[in-house]
Design an enzyme around this catalytic site. Structure first.
Site, PDB file in Angstrom:
ATOM      1  N   HIS A 154      -1.739  10.454  -2.806  1.00 25.31           N
ATOM      2  CA  HIS A 154      -3.041   9.892  -2.226  1.00 25.31           C
ATOM      3  C   HIS A 154      -3.911  11.071  -2.180  1.00 25.31           C
ATOM      4  CE1 HIS A 154      -6.042   8.532   0.896  1.00 25.31           C
ATOM      5  NE2 HIS A 154      -5.843   7.493   0.240  1.00 25.31           N
ATOM      6  N   HIS A 199       0.643  -1.257   0.040  1.00 26.14           N
ATOM      7  CA  HIS A 199       0.277  -0.135  -0.015  1.00 26.14           C
ATOM      8  C   HIS A 199       1.057   1.131  -0.058  1.00 26.14           C
ATOM      9  CE1 HIS A 199      -3.102   2.527   2.191  1.00 26.14           C
ATOM     10  NE2 HIS A 199      -3.653   2.578   1.111  1.00 26.14           N
TER      11      HIS A 199
END
Length: 293
Positions: free
Chosen positions: A86, A44
């Site tokens: 992100h 991730h």
């Protein structure tokens, strides 16, 4: 990508005699990542538990730790460049402020994308993390090429019109749309079904994952999953909201199950037993035995 030996049968002619020789050359063999019996470790934002997220250093560390995929969130700059980030704003992970979409690439490259990590996580700090820059998708693909598998998310696609087309274009330029795409060298995920269906129209062979929040107020139905199956090969739910009933429906629909974000060994193992086909995690070594401190 694994290397295998391939045999080439060659005809050699000497004088009036002909004979065959066998030559062995090293060739690329694409591993099938998307199999029901395979449990994937999807890093991730790279190895973001140990290094600044969405930096080349974080991706390199994840790759070195043996992650099956490096996960990349994509947004687009003011001048149309795809970058790994992100949040909609740069505030949390850089020394800048404001929205990614309002920066040109040149302006983004002036920001420090690593020092924040050293301050927030001193136990994993490293002097080389200071002054790291936000990478473009081009830079990531140039760094890893076919040596890595990519798990890419289109973030806030409504704010970045054309990002799907640019993504497919770049993947093609770097040779990542060759071969059997169903094996999953590249997987694309999104919370936006519109973004995924746009990608499916551009290239129907790329495996897609529909991310899901799994709100308590709305149960996922068999009809919902059947609709997802028309363009995607799997779903990515928030793991803490998964139920046995939900998993049963997903498996009956013939979809892969890649829950997020799982950062401890026990839930990862439990999810595997439930039927998950992998986990998205900040810790690429999540299933390894760690020495007691």
């Amino acid at each position: 990508m694994k290397k295998v030996l391939a045999a080439i049968l060659a005809l050699a002619v000497v004088g009036s005699s002909a004979f065959f020789t066998i030559q062995f050359i090293e060739a690329e063999s694409q591993e099938d990542m998307l199999k029901e019996d395979k449990f994937l470790i999807i890093a991730h934002r790279g190895a973001s538990g140990y290094a600044p997220e969405h930096t080349i250093e974080s991706y390199k560390l994840a790759h070195e730790m043996g992650a099956d995929y490096i996960e990349i969130d994509l947004q687009m700059t003011k001048d149309g460049q795809l970058v790994a980030m992100h949040d909609e704003k740069v505030n949390r992970t850089t020394n800048g402020k404001g929205y990614v979409k309002d920066y040109t690439l040149k302006e983004l490259k002036k920001l420090d994308a690593g020092s924040w990590f050293n301050k927030k996580y001193p136990e994993h700090s490293n002097p080389k993390y200071a002054d790291l820059t936000i990478p473009t998708l081009k830079e990531i693909l140039e760094t890893f090429g076919s040596k890595a598998n990519y798990y890419i998310e289109t973030k806030h696609p409504k704010d970045h019109p054309g990002m799907e087309k640019e993504l497919i274009k770049l993947l093609g330029e770097y040779g990542l749309l060759n071969g059997d795409l169903s094996k999953g060298e590249v997987v694309i995920q999104s919370f936006s079904s519109d973004s995924l269906t746009n990608i499916h129209k551009l290239n129907k062979d790329i495996p897609l994952i529909q991310l899901q929040h799994l709100k308590k107020s709305k149960k996922v139905t068999k009809e919902d999953l059947a609709e997802i199956k028309t363009y995607a090969v799997g779903v990515g739910p928030k793991f803490s909201r998964m139920t046995k009933s939900y998993v049963k429906k997903v498996k009956e629909a013939g979809l892969f199950l890649h829950p997020y974000t799982v950062n401890e060994k026990e839930p990862a193992q439990s999810l595997q037993k439930m039927g998950a086909n992998g986990v998205i995690t900040n810790f690429a070594d999540i299933l390894e035995e760690k020495e007691e401190q």
